[in-house]
Design a protein around this motif. Sequence first.
Motif, short mmCIF file in Angstrom:
data_model
loop_
_atom_site.label_atom_id
_atom_site.label_comp_id
_atom_site.label_asym_id
_atom_site.label_seq_id
_atom_site.Cartn_x
_atom_site.Cartn_y
_atom_site.Cartn_z
N GLU A 35 -9.99 -3.86 25.39
CA GLU A 35 -9.15 -2.74 25.84
C GLU A 35 -7.89 -2.86 25.04
OE1 GLU A 35 -8.39 -2.29 30.12
OE2 GLU A 35 -9.90 -3.85 30.33
N THR A 36 -7.97 -2.52 23.78
CA THR A 36 -6.86 -2.86 22.87
C THR A 36 -5.64 -1.98 23.09
OG1 THR A 36 -8.25 -1.74 21.27
CG2 THR A 36 -7.96 -4.09 20.97
N SER A 37 -4.90 -2.37 24.11
CA SER A 37 -3.62 -1.72 24.39
C SER A 37 -2.53 -2.39 23.55
CB SER A 37 -3.27 -1.90 25.86
OG SER A 37 -3.17 -3.28 26.15
N PHE A 38 -2.87 -3.56 23.00
CA PHE A 38 -1.96 -4.40 22.19
C PHE A 38 -0.84 -5.02 23.01
CE2 PHE A 38 -3.72 -1.19 19.32
CZ PHE A 38 -4.47 -2.05 18.53
N CYS A 39 -0.75 -4.71 24.27
CA CYS A 39 0.34 -5.23 25.09
C CYS A 39 -0.24 -6.09 26.21
CB CYS A 39 1.13 -4.07 25.67
SG CYS A 39 2.44 -4.59 26.79
N ILE A 40 0.31 -7.28 26.40
CA ILE A 40 -0.18 -8.13 27.49
C ILE A 40 0.79 -8.11 28.67
CG2 ILE A 40 -1.58 -9.62 25.99
CD1 ILE A 40 0.73 -11.73 26.33
N LEU A 41 1.70 -7.15 28.65
CA LEU A 41 2.63 -6.92 29.78
C LEU A 41 3.49 -8.14 30.10
CD1 LEU A 41 0.19 -4.95 32.13
CD2 LEU A 41 1.76 -4.01 30.43
N CYS A 42 3.88 -8.86 29.05
CA CYS A 42 4.74 -10.02 29.29
C CYS A 42 6.14 -9.59 29.70
CB CYS A 42 4.80 -10.90 28.04
SG CYS A 42 5.82 -10.20 26.74
N GLY A 43 6.51 -8.36 29.34
CA GLY A 43 7.81 -7.83 29.75
C GLY A 43 8.99 -8.35 28.94
#
Length: 204
Positions: A121-129
């Motif tokens: 699910e290549t959103s490229f963001c792991i939501l680390c914030g």
Amino acid sequence: MGEITITIDGKEIKAAEGTTVLEAAKSAGISIPTLCYDGRLEPYGGCRICTVEVETRGRKNLVVACVYPVEKNLIVRTRTEKVDKIRKILLELFLAHAPDSPILQELAKEYGADKDRFEKETSFCILCGLCVRYCAEIKKKNGVGFIDRGTRREISFIPEIAAKECGKCKECFPLCPTEALQAAYVFTEALTSPSPAAVPESEK
Ligand code: SF4
Ligand code: FES
């Protein structure tokens, strides 16, 4: 602030009261992986990759090292079978979002994580914030924020602020563990800057 003694991986360590297990480990040269931690920002505890096992009064628990405070006689184990398994699964989940991230790939090697275990699910963001918190806490600009909720949650630059502030800043780019923030910014910039064709001849 007083000092207390804790044990990390069998090593006795003096730590200042009020510090976290992660900070105590760092000061003793013991490495714990992190993805959402930045010492300049408020503790967040979002990615959970820094999970360690703690033992206190004979009870063992898994805790997030970057937010868990040290306490007297605490015993910390940074590499138990359970800890490694949690980190492996987390990495497999993150790699489904950002398979090309060098930091994730390096950690995946160490923990034997399979980058193809979960559907991409290549959103490229792991939501680390990190980008969001850095912009809010350090720059006080709130130029990038989270939008949507649950599985649809993602970061987005706020076009009106990004157009004014981000071009001359870009300090959040190198913080991103997936290195995809840059792409997001370029995209927003493209949306908010006048295209070359729209620039009047006299200003070229
Ligand atoms: S864009 Fe990068 S820095 Fe920002 S939340 Fe996502 S992974 Fe973290
Ligand atoms: S580094 Fe501790 S939860 Fe992310």
